[in-house]
Design an enzyme around this catalytic site. Structure first.
Site, PDB file in Angstrom:
ATOM      1  N   LYS A  79       0.869  -1.182   0.000  1.00 27.04           N
ATOM      2  CA  LYS A  79       0.000   0.000   0.000  1.00 27.04           C
ATOM      3  C   LYS A  79       0.899   1.224   0.000  1.00 27.04           C
ATOM      4  CE  LYS A  79      -4.528   0.911   0.477  1.00 27.04           C
ATOM      5  NZ  LYS A  79      -5.703   0.119   0.078  1.00 27.04           N
ATOM      6  N   GLY A  99     -24.538   3.534   4.258  1.00 31.50           N
ATOM      7  CA  GLY A  99     -23.641   4.171   3.286  1.00 31.50           C
ATOM      8  C   GLY A  99     -24.000   3.730   1.879  1.00 31.50           C
ATOM      9  N   GLY A 155     -22.835   5.122  -1.107  1.00 33.07           N
ATOM     10  CA  GLY A 155     -21.959   5.744  -2.097  1.00 33.07           C
ATOM     11  C   GLY A 155     -21.838   4.778  -3.266  1.00 33.07           C
ATOM     12  N   LYS A 156     -20.624   4.644  -3.782  1.00 34.66           N
ATOM     13  CA  LYS A 156     -20.439   3.805  -4.986  1.00 34.66           C
ATOM     14  C   LYS A 156     -20.778   2.341  -4.686  1.00 34.66           C
ATOM     15  CE  LYS A 156     -16.169   5.347  -5.663  1.00 34.66           C
ATOM     16  NZ  LYS A 156     -16.089   6.465  -4.710  1.00 34.66           N
ATOM     17  N   GLY A 211     -22.192   0.885  -1.899  1.00 28.95           N
ATOM     18  CA  GLY A 211     -23.503   0.680  -1.290  1.00 28.95           C
ATOM     19  C   GLY A 211     -24.632   0.762  -2.301  1.00 28.95           C
TER      20      GLY A 211
HETATM   21  N1  NAD Z   1     -14.729   1.278  -4.157  1.00 23.61           N
HETATM   22  C1  NAD Z   1     -14.164   0.089  -4.051  1.00 23.61           C
HETATM   23  O1  NAD Z   1     -13.863  -0.584  -5.046  1.00 23.61           O
HETATM   24  C2  NAD Z   1     -13.903  -0.500  -2.696  1.00 23.61           C
HETATM   25  C3  NAD Z   1     -13.200  -1.707  -2.610  1.00 23.61           C
HETATM   26  C4  NAD Z   1     -13.007  -2.303  -1.362  1.00 23.61           C
HETATM   27  C5  NAD Z   1     -13.481  -1.651  -0.229  1.00 23.61           C
HETATM   28  N2  NAD Z   1     -14.141  -0.447  -0.347  1.00 23.61           N
HETATM   29  C6  NAD Z   1     -14.617   0.185   0.889  1.00 23.61           C
HETATM   30  O2  NAD Z   1     -16.030   0.335   0.829  1.00 23.61           O
HETATM   31  C7  NAD Z   1     -16.421   1.509   1.538  1.00 23.61           C
HETATM   32  C8  NAD Z   1     -17.246   2.395   0.613  1.00 23.61           C
HETATM   33  O3  NAD Z   1     -16.457   2.737  -0.519  1.00 23.61           O
HETATM   34  P1  NAD Z   1     -17.074   3.593  -1.721  1.00 23.61           P
HETATM   35  O4  NAD Z   1     -16.122   3.444  -2.838  1.00 23.61           O
HETATM   36  O5  NAD Z   1     -18.495   3.251  -1.896  1.00 23.61           O
HETATM   37  O6  NAD Z   1     -16.952   5.061  -1.101  1.00 23.61           O
HETATM   38  P2  NAD Z   1     -17.927   6.294  -1.330  1.00 23.61           P
HETATM   39  O7  NAD Z   1     -17.211   7.472  -0.791  1.00 23.61           O
HETATM   40  O8  NAD Z   1     -18.438   6.323  -2.737  1.00 23.61           O
HETATM   41  O9  NAD Z   1     -19.195   5.938  -0.400  1.00 23.61           O
HETATM   42  C9  NAD Z   1     -19.173   6.018   0.992  1.00 23.61           C
HETATM   43  C10 NAD Z   1     -20.531   6.562   1.420  1.00 23.61           C
HETATM   44  O10 NAD Z   1     -20.627   6.488   2.839  1.00 23.61           O
HETATM   45  C11 NAD Z   1     -21.245   7.683   3.295  1.00 23.61           C
HETATM   46  N3  NAD Z   1     -20.907   7.887   4.710  1.00 23.61           N
HETATM   47  C12 NAD Z   1     -19.771   8.387   5.235  1.00 23.61           C
HETATM   48  N4  NAD Z   1     -19.860   8.418   6.581  1.00 23.61           N
HETATM   49  C13 NAD Z   1     -21.075   7.915   6.909  1.00 23.61           C
HETATM   50  C14 NAD Z   1     -21.741   7.690   8.127  1.00 23.61           C
HETATM   51  N5  NAD Z   1     -21.178   7.987   9.309  1.00 23.61           N
HETATM   52  N6  NAD Z   1     -22.980   7.154   8.081  1.00 23.61           N
HETATM   53  C15 NAD Z   1     -23.573   6.868   6.914  1.00 23.61           C
HETATM   54  N7  NAD Z   1     -22.984   7.055   5.713  1.00 23.61           N
HETATM   55  C16 NAD Z   1     -21.752   7.584   5.707  1.00 23.61           C
HETATM   56  C17 NAD Z   1     -20.756   8.755   2.367  1.00 23.61           C
HETATM   57  O11 NAD Z   1     -21.588   9.895   2.373  1.00 23.61           O
HETATM   58  C18 NAD Z   1     -20.750   8.024   1.022  1.00 23.61           C
HETATM   59  O12 NAD Z   1     -21.990   8.171   0.344  1.00 23.61           O
HETATM   60  C19 NAD Z   1     -15.124   2.128   2.053  1.00 23.61           C
HETATM   61  O13 NAD Z   1     -14.885   1.676   3.361  1.00 23.61           O
HETATM   62  C20 NAD Z   1     -14.074   1.575   1.117  1.00 23.61           C
HETATM   63  O14 NAD Z   1     -12.784   1.540   1.722  1.00 23.61           O
HETATM   64  C21 NAD Z   1     -14.372   0.131  -1.548  1.00 23.61           C
END
Ligand code: NAD
Length: 354
Positions: free
Chosen positions: A76, A176, A178-179, A181
């Site tokens: 990392k 959550g 975001g992407k 979820g």
């Molecule tokens: N994107 C990937 O390919 C990937 C891969 C492995 C792990 N992850 C993990 O998955 C998680 C989400 O990633 P993502 O890419 O969707 O990120 P993202 O930023 O698109 O989505 C995260 C969402 O969580 C919301 N959020 C933040 N704090 C919050 C809270 N206290 N309560 C409720 N909602 C809250 C944000 O507003 C946002 O909509 C992260 O922990 C990331 O490390 C992502």
């Protein structure tokens, strides 16, 4: 922070005063192949904090890549700075030159604070940048297969707990959207699940409700964890499962995309004691790294998706091993990951002709 005692193979400090680059690349293990892990861009308060985060995240990548069955070790990188103001072309390219200098021992990709477009810039200086844009033959947004893998892990948990892999008629609480979820909600709705969501970003919730009028929303995560549900899916930040949350959690299964869900190691045991089946985060969210890794073979979404579908079988194995050995799924997953690092990693000791 005792870097030499951390178990990492190599830690590289990168500095380029001209561009303002200050970065740390941590290679935890190359036993299974080059160390792959994303580049996090974050305004760490101190250099020690950045090093500690790089070491912790690199180790987690060794376990994730091993359990995903990839020929990859774990690494990392962290860039110290604010991604909104400090991310410039010279800085990203300077970083790319340091990655190139490692000769392929470390393969980089996106993480919090970096995007596919950033990796395209890094890749102008190195052959070892993945997670690139589709226009460059890259895999694009890795959250698509991350969510798909979480869905597969959830199906496996349902199979283990209720004897059917379908989520139809189950209530799934997604924290959550975001992407990851929001993609997960799409899969769940298509499978016939009842879905309840929350997000601190009301626009994110509104987007989900516009696509799926049957989905319910609650005001905050504290309310969501108490809402009657069969499955709780943390898809926001790390540390979602702490002592307070576990004590009041209504769900029988926890399976979500967020990294580092357990606030401390004891949480896995607490979940088991409460009869809650925990799907280890790094196991079920490996679809993203599987998607990124596929770029090494000339990206094929169909092939990557087929590999990510394998998360179902691995998750079932983990749940069965946990039950048989009387340990939490978190411990069973770690053991399986370590076993593959040992047994497959050992093959490199068989000398090949040069
Ligand atoms: N994107 C990937 O390919 C990937 C891969 C492995 C792990 N992850 C993990 O998955 C998680 C989400 O990633 P993502 O890419 O969707 O990120 P993202 O930023 O698109 O989505 C995260 C969402 O969580 C919301 N959020 C933040 N704090 C919050 C809270 N206290 N309560 C409720 N909602 C809250 C944000 O507003 C946002 O909509 C992260 O922990 C990331 O490390 C992502």
């Amino acid at each position: 922070m005792d870097v030499l005692a951390s178990g990492a193979e190599q830690v590289v400090f990168c500095s380029d005063p001209g561009s303002g680059l200050r970065a740390v690349i941590a290679i935890h293990s190359t036993a299974l192949g080059p160390a792959l892990g994303g580049t996090r861009f974050h305004p760490y308060a101190t250099e020690d904090e950045a090093v500690a985060d790089a070491l912790r995240l690199a180790r987690a990548m060794s376990y994730k890549n091993s359990l995903a069955g990839l020929d990859l070790g774990g690494g990392k990188a962290v860039v110290i700075g604010d991604p909104r103001t400090d991310k410039t072309e010279p800085l990203l390219r300077a970083y790319g030159r340091f990655v190139e200098a490692l000769g392929g021992r470390y393969l980089t990709a996106c993480d919090v604070g970096t995007t596919n477009a950033d990796l395209d810039v890094v890749a102008r200086e190195t052959r070892f940048a993945h997670g690139r844009s589709e226009v460059y033959g890259g895999c694009g947004d890795s959250s698509v297969l991350t969510a798909f893998g979480v869905f597969q892990g959830m199906r496996a948990a349902a199979q283990h707990r209720w004897g059917t892999s379908s989520l139809a008629g189950r209530t799934v609480a997604v924290a959550g959207v975001g992407k990851v979820g929001s993609w997960l909600v799409d899969r769940l709705v298509a499978d016939g699940a009842d879905v309840v969501v929350t997000d601190v970003d009301t626009a994110a919730v509104e987007r989900v409700l516009a696509r799926h009028p049957g989905v319910d929303a609650v005001s905050d995560t504290e309310t969501l964890v108490r809402t009657p549900a069969d499955v709780y899916a943390p898809c926001a930040l790390g540390g979602a499962l702490d002592d307070e949350t576990v004590a009041v959690l209504s769900a029988e299964v926890v399976c979500g995309g967020a990294n580092n869900q357990l606030a401390h190691e004891g949480i896995a045991e607490q979940l088991t004691k409460r009869g809650i089946l925990y799907a280890p985060d790094y196991l079920v969210n490996a679809g993203g790294v599987i998607q990124v890794e596929d770029e090494r073979h000339g990206f094929s979404f169909a092939r990557a998706e087929a590999k990510a579908a394998g998360i179902y079988d691995v998750a079932l194995r983990v749940f069965e091993a946990a039950a048989a050995e009387g340990v939490s799924p978190a411990v069973a997953a770690d053991r399986l990951a370590e076993e593959r690092i040992r047994s497959v990693g050992r093959l490199a000791t068989i000398r090949l002709p040069r």
